[in-house]
Design a protein around this motif. Structure first.
Motif, mmCIF file in Angstrom:
data_model
loop_
_atom_site.group_PDB
_atom_site.id
_atom_site.type_symbol
_atom_site.label_atom_id
_atom_site.label_comp_id
_atom_site.label_asym_id
_atom_site.label_seq_id
_atom_site.Cartn_x
_atom_site.Cartn_y
_atom_site.Cartn_z
ATOM 1 N N GLN A 145 0.668 -1.216 -0.137
ATOM 2 C CA GLN A 145 0.044 0.007 -0.072
ATOM 3 C C GLN A 145 0.884 1.393 -0.043
ATOM 4 O OE1 GLN A 145 -2.289 -1.005 3.505
ATOM 5 N NE2 GLN A 145 -4.148 -1.669 2.144
ATOM 6 N N ASN A 146 1.725 1.309 0.625
ATOM 7 C CA ASN A 146 2.886 2.281 0.861
ATOM 8 C C ASN A 146 3.384 2.613 -0.585
ATOM 9 O OD1 ASN A 146 2.545 3.508 3.559
ATOM 10 N ND2 ASN A 146 3.525 1.566 4.368
ATOM 11 N N ASP A 147 3.999 1.494 -1.102
ATOM 12 C CA ASP A 147 4.654 1.552 -2.397
ATOM 13 C C ASP A 147 3.672 2.222 -3.367
ATOM 14 O OD1 ASP A 147 6.888 0.646 -1.303
ATOM 15 O OD2 ASP A 147 6.773 -1.268 -2.131
ATOM 16 N N LEU A 148 2.659 1.604 -3.574
ATOM 17 C CA LEU A 148 1.603 1.817 -4.663
ATOM 18 C C LEU A 148 1.367 3.466 -4.387
ATOM 19 C CD1 LEU A 148 -0.046 0.694 -6.683
ATOM 20 C CD2 LEU A 148 -1.940 0.176 -5.124
ATOM 21 N N ALA A 149 1.250 3.923 -3.050
ATOM 22 C CA ALA A 149 0.761 5.191 -2.977
ATOM 23 C C ALA A 149 1.925 6.367 -3.164
ATOM 24 C CB ALA A 149 0.399 5.351 -1.193
ATOM 25 N N GLN A 150 3.308 5.832 -3.084
ATOM 26 C CA GLN A 150 4.224 6.469 -3.414
ATOM 27 C C GLN A 150 4.407 6.701 -4.876
ATOM 28 O OE1 GLN A 150 6.245 8.027 -1.356
ATOM 29 N NE2 GLN A 150 7.814 8.546 -2.915
ATOM 30 N N LEU A 174 -3.062 -3.398 -11.815
ATOM 31 C CA LEU A 174 -3.674 -4.554 -10.933
ATOM 32 C C LEU A 174 -4.326 -3.948 -9.737
ATOM 33 C CD1 LEU A 174 -0.625 -7.099 -10.235
ATOM 34 C CD2 LEU A 174 -3.009 -7.519 -10.974
ATOM 35 N N PHE A 175 -4.001 -2.996 -9.252
ATOM 36 C CA PHE A 175 -4.709 -2.109 -8.085
ATOM 37 C C PHE A 175 -6.224 -1.658 -8.767
ATOM 38 C CE2 PHE A 175 -6.189 2.136 -6.678
ATOM 39 C CZ PHE A 175 -6.432 1.784 -5.288
ATOM 40 N N PHE A 176 -6.211 -1.265 -9.875
ATOM 41 C CA PHE A 176 -7.462 -1.053 -10.422
ATOM 42 C C PHE A 176 -8.336 -2.142 -10.621
ATOM 43 C CE2 PHE A 176 -5.894 3.320 -11.140
ATOM 44 C CZ PHE A 176 -6.961 4.055 -11.036
ATOM 45 N N ASN A 177 -7.782 -2.976 -11.047
ATOM 46 C CA ASN A 177 -8.524 -4.450 -11.561
ATOM 47 C C ASN A 177 -8.949 -5.289 -10.297
ATOM 48 O OD1 ASN A 177 -8.324 -3.865 -14.279
ATOM 49 N ND2 ASN A 177 -6.686 -4.891 -14.622
ATOM 50 N N ASN A 178 -8.301 -5.053 -9.422
ATOM 51 C CA ASN A 178 -8.628 -5.847 -8.125
ATOM 52 C C ASN A 178 -9.619 -5.101 -7.073
ATOM 53 O OD1 ASN A 178 -7.063 -7.880 -9.026
ATOM 54 N ND2 ASN A 178 -5.033 -7.303 -7.716
ATOM 55 N N GLY A 181 -2.359 9.016 -4.071
ATOM 56 C CA GLY A 181 -0.912 8.964 -3.442
ATOM 57 C C GLY A 181 -1.083 9.144 -2.061
ATOM 58 N N HIS A 182 -1.697 8.449 -1.471
ATOM 59 C CA HIS A 182 -1.591 8.500 0.061
ATOM 60 C C HIS A 182 -2.249 7.004 0.575
ATOM 61 C CE1 HIS A 182 -2.468 9.023 4.512
ATOM 62 N NE2 HIS A 182 -1.733 10.134 4.431
ATOM 63 N N PRO A 183 -1.427 6.288 1.327
ATOM 64 C CA PRO A 183 -1.708 4.706 1.810
ATOM 65 C C PRO A 183 -2.958 4.703 2.385
ATOM 66 C CG PRO A 183 -0.013 5.945 3.090
ATOM 67 C CD PRO A 183 -0.039 6.858 1.836
ATOM 68 N N ALA A 184 -3.555 5.738 2.972
ATOM 69 C CA ALA A 184 -4.779 5.494 3.650
ATOM 70 C C ALA A 184 -6.095 5.558 2.510
ATOM 71 C CB ALA A 184 -5.103 6.729 4.730
ATOM 72 N N ARG A 185 -5.805 6.305 1.371
ATOM 73 C CA ARG A 185 -6.729 6.158 0.321
ATOM 74 C C ARG A 185 -6.618 5.081 -0.146
ATOM 75 N NH1 ARG A 185 -5.430 11.845 1.104
ATOM 76 N NH2 ARG A 185 -4.092 11.952 -0.481
ATOM 77 N N VAL A 186 -5.512 4.438 -0.553
ATOM 78 C CA VAL A 186 -5.402 3.321 -0.898
ATOM 79 C C VAL A 186 -6.134 1.886 -0.469
ATOM 80 C CG1 VAL A 186 -3.645 1.534 -1.731
ATOM 81 C CG2 VAL A 186 -3.223 3.703 -2.385
ATOM 82 N N ALA A 187 -5.950 2.229 0.875
ATOM 83 C CA ALA A 187 -6.301 1.037 1.760
ATOM 84 C C ALA A 187 -7.945 1.240 1.990
ATOM 85 C CB ALA A 187 -5.680 1.383 3.075
#
Lengths: 107, 107
Positions: free
Chosen positions: A13-18, A97-101, B24-30
DNA sequence: GTTGTATATTGCAATATTACGATGATAAAT
DNA sequence: ATTTATCATCGTAATATTGCAATATACAAC
Protein backbone atom coordinates in the motif's frame (compact mmCIF):
# COMPACT_ATOMS: atom_id res chain seq x y z
CA UNK A 1 0.55 16.96 11.47
CA UNK A 2 1.57 16.52 7.87
CA UNK A 3 3.14 13.21 8.73
CA UNK A 4 1.75 10.08 7.15
CA UNK A 5 1.31 7.08 9.43
CA UNK A 6 3.04 4.67 7.06
CA UNK A 7 3.51 2.02 9.73
CA UNK A 8 -0.16 1.10 9.88
CA UNK A 9 -0.25 0.21 6.19
CA UNK A 10 1.27 -2.66 4.24
CA UNK A 11 4.43 -2.21 2.22
CA UNK A 12 2.43 -2.71 -0.95
CA UNK A 13 0.00 0.00 0.00
CA UNK A 14 2.80 2.39 0.82
CA UNK A 15 4.68 1.62 -2.39
CA UNK A 16 1.59 2.00 -4.51
CA UNK A 17 0.76 5.29 -2.85
CA UNK A 18 4.34 6.43 -3.40
CA UNK A 19 4.10 5.83 -7.16
CA UNK A 20 0.87 7.76 -7.30
CA UNK A 21 2.29 10.52 -5.19
CA UNK A 22 5.35 11.06 -7.37
CA UNK A 23 3.12 11.22 -10.43
CA UNK A 24 0.79 13.57 -8.60
CA UNK A 25 2.32 16.85 -9.71
CA UNK A 26 1.67 18.50 -13.06
CA UNK A 27 5.32 19.43 -13.53
CA UNK A 28 6.31 15.80 -13.23
CA UNK A 29 3.55 14.72 -15.59
CA UNK A 30 4.73 17.36 -18.04
CA UNK A 31 8.36 16.29 -17.71
CA UNK A 32 7.48 12.69 -18.46
CA UNK A 33 5.33 13.66 -21.41
CA UNK A 34 8.04 15.85 -22.83
CA UNK A 35 10.74 13.23 -22.47
CA UNK A 36 8.39 10.57 -23.78
CA UNK A 37 7.60 12.55 -26.89
CA UNK A 38 11.19 12.93 -27.93
CA UNK A 39 12.29 10.05 -30.06
CA UNK A 40 15.84 10.67 -29.15
CA UNK A 41 16.82 10.96 -25.60
CA UNK A 42 16.72 14.62 -24.87
CA UNK A 43 18.44 16.40 -22.08
CA UNK A 44 17.35 19.47 -20.32
CA UNK A 45 15.67 21.93 -22.46
CA UNK A 46 13.16 21.07 -19.79
CA UNK A 47 13.86 24.33 -18.04
CA UNK A 48 12.88 26.23 -21.18
CA UNK A 49 9.99 23.96 -22.08
CA UNK A 50 8.36 24.00 -18.69
CA UNK A 51 8.29 27.38 -17.04
CA UNK A 52 10.03 26.55 -13.79
CA UNK A 53 13.43 27.47 -12.43
CA UNK A 54 16.34 25.14 -13.00
CA UNK A 55 16.57 24.23 -9.33
CA UNK A 56 12.92 23.28 -9.28
CA UNK A 57 13.14 21.09 -12.38
CA UNK A 58 16.18 19.37 -10.95
CA UNK A 59 14.24 18.58 -7.81
CA UNK A 60 11.32 17.09 -9.74
CA UNK A 61 13.71 15.00 -11.81
CA UNK A 62 15.19 13.68 -8.60
CA UNK A 63 11.80 12.51 -7.40
CA UNK A 64 11.09 10.79 -10.67
CA UNK A 65 14.44 9.05 -10.38
CA UNK A 66 13.64 8.03 -6.80
CA UNK A 67 10.99 5.58 -7.99
CA UNK A 68 13.16 4.46 -10.89
CA UNK A 69 11.00 6.02 -13.57
CA UNK A 70 13.84 8.01 -15.08
CA UNK A 71 17.42 7.16 -15.62
CA UNK A 72 19.98 9.84 -16.26
CA UNK A 73 23.20 9.42 -18.12
CA UNK A 74 25.97 11.92 -18.32
CA UNK A 75 26.58 12.99 -21.89
CA UNK A 76 29.51 15.31 -22.10
CA UNK A 77 28.71 18.35 -20.07
CA UNK A 78 24.99 17.77 -20.06
CA UNK A 79 22.66 15.13 -18.69
CA UNK A 80 20.52 12.84 -20.73
CA UNK A 81 17.32 11.82 -19.01
CA UNK A 82 15.39 8.89 -20.37
CA UNK A 83 12.36 6.97 -19.29
CA UNK A 84 13.27 3.62 -17.82
CA UNK A 85 10.89 1.62 -19.97
CA UNK A 86 11.10 -1.59 -17.95
CA UNK A 87 10.27 0.23 -14.75
CA UNK A 88 7.64 2.21 -16.56
CA UNK A 89 5.83 -0.94 -17.67
CA UNK A 90 6.25 -2.50 -14.27
CA UNK A 91 4.60 0.42 -12.55
CA UNK A 92 1.83 0.55 -15.12
CA UNK A 93 1.12 -3.10 -14.35
CA UNK A 94 1.06 -2.46 -10.61
CA UNK A 95 -1.43 0.35 -11.07
CA UNK A 96 -3.63 -1.72 -13.34
CA UNK A 97 -3.59 -4.60 -10.90
CA UNK A 98 -4.75 -2.21 -8.23
CA UNK A 99 -7.53 -0.91 -10.43
CA UNK A 100 -8.64 -4.34 -11.57
CA UNK A 101 -8.58 -5.88 -8.11
CA UNK A 102 -10.49 -3.09 -6.49
CA UNK A 103 -13.62 -2.99 -8.59
CA UNK A 104 -16.61 -3.56 -6.40
CA UNK A 105 -20.03 -4.69 -7.45
CA UNK A 106 -22.21 -3.02 -4.90
CA UNK A 107 -24.74 -0.23 -5.35
CA UNK B 1 6.48 27.92 -1.52
CA UNK B 2 4.24 24.89 -1.29
CA UNK B 3 2.00 26.30 -3.97
CA UNK B 4 1.84 24.51 -7.29
CA UNK B 5 2.03 26.68 -10.40
CA UNK B 6 -1.00 25.09 -12.03
CA UNK B 7 -1.40 27.92 -14.52
CA UNK B 8 1.66 26.97 -16.55
CA UNK B 9 0.33 23.49 -17.25
CA UNK B 10 -2.52 22.26 -19.39
CA UNK B 11 -5.85 21.29 -17.88
CA UNK B 12 -5.19 17.70 -18.81
CA UNK B 13 -1.86 17.71 -17.06
CA UNK B 14 -3.39 19.23 -13.96
CA UNK B 15 -6.31 16.81 -13.95
CA UNK B 16 -4.09 13.82 -14.44
CA UNK B 17 -1.79 14.96 -11.66
CA UNK B 18 -4.82 15.49 -9.46
CA UNK B 19 -5.97 11.89 -9.91
CA UNK B 20 -2.52 10.64 -9.08
CA UNK B 21 -2.27 12.94 -6.12
CA UNK B 22 -5.52 11.81 -4.55
CA UNK B 23 -4.43 8.20 -4.93
CA UNK B 24 -1.05 9.08 -3.50
CA UNK B 25 -1.75 8.34 0.11
CA UNK B 26 -1.68 4.87 1.65
CA UNK B 27 -4.82 5.51 3.69
CA UNK B 28 -6.76 6.28 0.54
CA UNK B 29 -5.33 3.24 -1.22
CA UNK B 30 -6.35 1.14 1.78
CA UNK B 31 -9.82 2.65 1.88
CA UNK B 32 -10.39 1.86 -1.79
CA UNK B 33 -9.08 -1.68 -1.38
CA UNK B 34 -11.27 -2.28 1.62
CA UNK B 35 -14.41 -0.99 -0.01
CA UNK B 36 -13.52 -2.86 -3.18
CA UNK B 37 -13.20 -6.16 -1.36
CA UNK B 38 -16.61 -5.99 0.26
CA UNK B 39 -19.27 -7.51 -1.87
CA UNK B 40 -21.85 -5.49 -0.16
CA UNK B 41 -21.35 -1.84 0.26
CA UNK B 42 -19.79 -1.42 3.63
CA UNK B 43 -19.66 1.88 5.40
CA UNK B 44 -17.34 2.94 8.07
CA UNK B 45 -15.96 0.07 9.80
CA UNK B 46 -13.19 1.86 7.97
CA UNK B 47 -12.33 3.61 11.18
CA UNK B 48 -11.86 0.24 12.87
CA UNK B 49 -10.22 -1.43 9.90
CA UNK B 50 -7.70 1.30 9.25
CA UNK B 51 -6.11 2.69 12.37
CA UNK B 52 -6.94 6.35 11.94
CA UNK B 53 -9.30 8.64 13.77
CA UNK B 54 -12.81 9.10 12.48
CA UNK B 55 -12.17 12.70 11.52
CA UNK B 56 -9.15 11.69 9.48
CA UNK B 57 -10.98 8.93 7.63
CA UNK B 58 -13.80 11.32 6.88
CA UNK B 59 -11.32 13.76 5.38
CA UNK B 60 -9.77 11.10 3.15
CA UNK B 61 -13.22 9.99 2.01
CA UNK B 62 -13.95 13.57 1.06
CA UNK B 63 -10.89 13.71 -1.16
CA UNK B 64 -11.81 10.47 -2.85
CA UNK B 65 -15.27 11.88 -3.46
CA UNK B 66 -13.75 15.09 -4.85
CA UNK B 67 -12.50 13.27 -7.95
CA UNK B 68 -15.71 11.26 -8.17
CA UNK B 69 -14.12 7.95 -7.24
CA UNK B 70 -16.52 7.32 -4.38
CA UNK B 71 -20.17 7.97 -3.99
CA UNK B 72 -21.82 8.02 -0.60
CA UNK B 73 -25.41 7.29 0.18
CA UNK B 74 -27.12 7.89 3.47
CA UNK B 75 -28.44 4.66 4.91
CA UNK B 76 -30.28 5.34 8.09
CA UNK B 77 -27.92 6.81 10.55
CA UNK B 78 -24.84 5.59 8.75
CA UNK B 79 -23.20 6.28 5.41
CA UNK B 80 -22.69 3.81 2.63
CA UNK B 81 -19.64 4.52 0.54
CA UNK B 82 -19.24 2.76 -2.76
CA UNK B 83 -16.82 2.90 -5.61
CA UNK B 84 -18.24 4.75 -8.58
CA UNK B 85 -17.41 2.06 -11.10
CA UNK B 86 -17.97 4.20 -14.18
CA UNK B 87 -15.66 6.87 -12.89
CA UNK B 88 -13.24 4.23 -11.73
CA UNK B 89 -12.94 2.78 -15.23
CA UNK B 90 -12.75 6.23 -16.75
CA UNK B 91 -9.82 7.19 -14.58
CA UNK B 92 -8.09 3.89 -15.19
CA UNK B 93 -8.36 4.59 -18.90
CA UNK B 94 -6.93 8.08 -18.49
CA UNK B 95 -3.97 6.73 -16.59
CA UNK B 96 -3.35 3.99 -19.13
CA UNK B 97 -3.52 6.48 -21.96
CA UNK B 98 -0.90 8.53 -20.20
CA UNK B 99 1.31 5.51 -19.72
CA UNK B 100 0.89 4.28 -23.27
CA UNK B 101 1.43 7.65 -24.87
CA UNK B 102 4.52 8.45 -22.90
CA UNK B 103 6.63 5.43 -23.65
CA UNK B 104 9.82 6.50 -25.30
CA UNK B 105 12.07 4.38 -27.40
CA UNK B 106 15.41 5.91 -26.69
CA UNK B 107 18.40 4.50 -24.83
C1' DG C 1 44.43 27.61 -14.84
C1' DT C 2 40.43 30.36 -16.18
C1' DT C 3 36.09 30.84 -18.22
C1' DG C 4 31.68 29.28 -19.59
C1' DT C 5 27.95 25.90 -19.47
C1' DA C 6 24.97 22.47 -17.37
C1' DT C 7 23.20 20.38 -13.48
C1' DA C 8 22.87 19.41 -8.31
C1' DT C 9 22.44 20.88 -3.65
C1' DT C 10 21.45 23.97 0.14
C1' DG C 11 18.73 27.11 2.68
C1' DC C 12 14.73 29.41 3.16
C1' DA C 13 9.85 31.35 2.72
C1' DA C 14 5.17 30.33 1.53
C1' DT C 15 1.72 27.15 1.29
C1' DA C 16 -0.35 22.38 1.59
C1' DT C 17 -1.21 18.11 3.85
C1' DT C 18 -2.00 15.01 7.60
C1' DA C 19 -3.97 13.91 11.84
C1' DC C 20 -6.86 14.56 15.74
C1' DG C 21 -9.88 16.50 19.48
C1' DA C 22 -13.91 19.03 19.95
C1' DT C 23 -18.14 20.25 18.31
C1' DG C 24 -22.38 19.94 15.22
C1' DA C 25 -25.85 17.70 12.78
C1' DT C 26 -28.89 13.87 11.89
C1' DA C 27 -31.52 9.87 12.66
C1' DA C 28 -32.61 5.53 15.07
C1' DA C 29 -33.73 3.59 19.58
C1' DT C 30 -35.27 3.98 24.08
C1' DA D 1 -37.72 14.12 24.69
C1' DT D 2 -33.41 11.98 25.76
C1' DT D 3 -30.02 9.15 24.64
C1' DT D 4 -26.94 6.84 21.48
C1' DA D 5 -24.58 6.08 17.21
C1' DT D 6 -22.61 7.76 12.95
C1' DC D 7 -20.59 11.11 10.24
C1' DA D 8 -19.09 15.84 8.85
C1' DT D 9 -16.81 20.05 9.87
C1' DC D 10 -13.82 23.33 12.37
C1' DG D 11 -9.75 24.63 14.53
C1' DT D 12 -5.17 23.70 15.33
C1' DA D 13 -0.44 21.58 15.66
C1' DA D 14 3.11 19.13 13.33
C1' DT D 15 5.20 18.08 9.23
C1' DA D 16 5.72 17.97 4.02
C1' DT D 17 5.93 20.05 -0.40
C1' DT D 18 6.85 23.57 -3.76
C1' DG D 19 9.66 26.98 -5.70
C1' DC D 20 13.57 29.86 -6.09
C1' DA D 21 18.06 32.36 -5.32
C1' DA D 22 22.47 31.39 -4.16
C1' DT D 23 26.00 28.39 -4.17
C1' DA D 24 28.55 24.24 -5.33
C1' DT D 25 30.15 20.80 -8.56
C1' DA D 26 31.75 18.89 -12.89
C1' DC D 27 33.51 19.19 -17.24
C1' DA D 28 34.77 21.11 -21.72
C1' DA D 29 37.03 24.75 -24.33
C1' DC D 30 40.15 28.12 -24.49
Amino acid sequence: MGITKSDIFTTKQNDLAQFFKVLGHPARVAILQYIGNQNSCICSDLVDEIGLAQATISQHLKELKSIGLLKGEIEGKSMCYCINVERWNEIQQHLNLFFNNTKSNCC
